[in-house]
Scaffold this motif. Structure first.
Motif, PDB file in Angstrom:
ATOM      1  N   VAL A 120       0.861  -1.189   0.000  1.00 48.73           N
ATOM      2  CA  VAL A 120       0.000   0.000   0.000  1.00 48.73           C
ATOM      3  C   VAL A 120       0.899   1.242   0.000  1.00 48.73           C
ATOM      4  O   VAL A 120       1.833   1.355   0.805  1.00 48.73           O
ATOM      5  CB  VAL A 120      -0.930   0.005   1.247  1.00 48.73           C
ATOM      6  CG1 VAL A 120      -1.614   1.343   1.439  1.00 48.73           C
ATOM      7  CG2 VAL A 120      -1.966  -1.123   1.125  1.00 48.73           C
ATOM      8  N   ALA A 121       0.614   2.171  -0.903  1.00 47.34           N
ATOM      9  CA  ALA A 121       1.410   3.397  -0.989  1.00 47.34           C
ATOM     10  C   ALA A 121       1.015   4.350   0.144  1.00 47.34           C
ATOM     11  O   ALA A 121      -0.162   4.403   0.525  1.00 47.34           O
ATOM     12  CB  ALA A 121       1.161   4.075  -2.326  1.00 47.34           C
ATOM     13  N   PRO A 122       1.972   5.129   0.682  1.00 47.48           N
ATOM     14  CA  PRO A 122       1.652   6.089   1.753  1.00 47.48           C
ATOM     15  C   PRO A 122       0.542   7.063   1.343  1.00 47.48           C
ATOM     16  O   PRO A 122      -0.244   7.490   2.181  1.00 47.48           O
ATOM     17  CB  PRO A 122       2.966   6.838   1.976  1.00 47.48           C
ATOM     18  CG  PRO A 122       4.030   5.961   1.409  1.00 47.48           C
ATOM     19  CD  PRO A 122       3.403   5.112   0.345  1.00 47.48           C
ATOM     20  N   GLU A 123       0.475   7.361   0.049  1.00 48.99           N
ATOM     21  CA  GLU A 123      -0.550   8.300  -0.446  1.00 48.99           C
ATOM     22  C   GLU A 123      -1.966   7.757  -0.224  1.00 48.99           C
ATOM     23  O   GLU A 123      -2.936   8.511  -0.244  1.00 48.99           O
ATOM     24  CB  GLU A 123      -0.388   8.562  -1.953  1.00 48.99           C
ATOM     25  CG  GLU A 123       0.913   9.252  -2.351  1.00 48.99           C
ATOM     26  CD  GLU A 123       2.099   8.296  -2.446  1.00 48.99           C
ATOM     27  OE1 GLU A 123       1.908   7.069  -2.354  1.00 48.99           O
ATOM     28  OE2 GLU A 123       3.237   8.787  -2.589  1.00 48.99           O
ATOM     29  N   ALA A 124      -2.083   6.434  -0.045  1.00 49.29           N
ATOM     30  CA  ALA A 124      -3.414   5.825   0.106  1.00 49.29           C
ATOM     31  C   ALA A 124      -3.894   5.794   1.561  1.00 49.29           C
ATOM     32  O   ALA A 124      -5.028   5.401   1.836  1.00 49.29           O
ATOM     33  CB  ALA A 124      -3.390   4.397  -0.450  1.00 49.29           C
TER      34      ALA A 124
END
Ligand code: ACO
Length: 339
Positions: free
Chosen positions: A76-80
């Protein structure tokens, strides 16, 4: 008419991460610093060594690394990430919150967040708070971090307290569970401020701000009346563990893993015994990491989920904690997927 509680969806723990400082402080080394012995510490607490963070790095240094480890494992990307909750009693500073520093350093550009203070129950309180945000449908990805630099608030001349604590961070990601019968099923949580005299930090807050005198009197450290806290911890941690099982029509034999807060091996054994959970189902790492306050339970989870891969779909996990406040609680999880 009876009110039916409707769960639109359940939250579950979809990933786990941790950070451990490299430096180990062993009981043997403590023998050189204070009047103690490896034998006393092991028999009275179960602790053999603890990790210590390099001075000057601060809580967010560990929290960020545990968060990255957790998100990378989940893919999971930090942006999510929608929300970041950091459970801690040792933030980098009073403000801004450590959650803000984590948000900045991992690049969680759309997240909001906050710190949660509940002593050794911090992780359990933060986990159930996160679950509410996900269950309500408001958010899909909440990062829960338990992180404490206990070495920054420990008086290494107080032998009754300094042997007990260590530094570490653990993180979990909370997402909607694909099936409603799995995930974070239930919790029982309490607090009782009458515990304040027995476990607190005397100065540095608004009631007694830092001064030359408070520093001279060594009032910026953990003050703990160990025997008094022990008595309450043994009873209350066991009570909520028994209560969460009864409430969900389960017995100790239905539980695959008990993940207790790691304050003292004797408290852990008493809690497991009262709940009818045999010690082979109890996760213990106090010997390696000591009491890392908000990090103990995610460190236990990391051991069984990531390192040993012992957790299977459908397993019941019970997480129980007791800490400063007093605060205490128990969470029931039905694990969603094999690891
Ligand atoms: N080495 C050698 N002797 C010691 C040490 C040490 N490190 N520490 C204490 N002693 C001595 C004491 O001075 C005392 O000696 P005395 O009888 O001559 O006075 C003796 O050992 C027994 O002391 P107690 O405090 O009664 O020891 P106890 O068996 O209660 O163990 C301990 C102490 C380990 C602190 C235990 O009380 C405990 O685990 N308490 C609970 C801690 C806890 O759960 N905290 C909550 C979470 S922390 C948080 O929220 C931040």
């Amino acid at each position: 008419m009876e009110m039916q509680q409707k769960t639109l969806r359940r939250a579950h723990i979809s990933s786990v991460g941790r950070f451990l400082p490299e430096k180990r402080l062993t009981n043997k080394e403590l023998e050189k610093m204070i009047d103690t012995s490896d034998e006393w510490i092991v028999t009275r607490t179960g602790i053999r060594e603890r990790r210590i963070l390099e001075p000057g790095l601060g809580n967010s240094y560990m929290a960020v690394r545990a968060a990255r480890d957790c998100l990378e494992r989940a893919g999971v990307a930090p942006e999510a990430v929608d929300t970041i909750i950091v459970a801690t009693v040792t933030p980098d500073m009073f403000f801004p919150s450590t959650a803000c520093l984590v948000q900045r350093d991992i690049g969680a550009i759309k997240a909001w967040g906050f710190d949660l203070s509940a002593g050794c129950s911090g992780f359990v309180f933060a986990l159930t708070t996160a679950a509410q945000f996900v269950e309500s449908g408001r958010y899909d990805r909440v990062l829960v971090i338990g992180s404490d630099v206990m070495s920054s608030i420990i008086d290494y001349t107080d032998r009754a307290t300094c042997v007990l604590f260590g530094d570490a961070a653990g993180a979990v990601l909370i997402e909607p569970c694909p099936e409603n019968d799995f995930g974070i099923i239930d919790f029982v949580q309490r607090c009782d401020g009458s515990g304040e005299p027995h476990l607190h930090m005397k100065a540095g807050g608004s009631r007694k701000p830092a001064s030359m005198e408070t520093v001279k009197n060594r009032e910026h450290y953990v003050y703990q009346e160990g025997a008094q806290v022990f008595k309450v911890a043994v009873t209350q941690m066991a009570d909520v563990t028994v209560e969460i099982l009864r409430k969900n029509n389960l017995t100790g034999s239905d539980v695959s893993f008990l993940l207790p807060h790691q304050a003292n091996l004797r408290i852990i054994k008493a809690c497991a015994d009262r709940a009818g959970i045999p010690m082979e189902k109890v996760v213990v790492n106090i010997d390696r990491f000591a009491n890392t306050t908000a990090a103990t339970i995610p460190l236990c989870l990391y051991d069984i989920v990531v390192e040993d891969k012992r957790v299977k779909k459908g397993d019941y996990l019970v997480m129980s904690a007791f800490g400063a406040g007093y605060t205490w609680g128990s969470v029931l999880v039905r694990w969603w997927e094999d690891w």
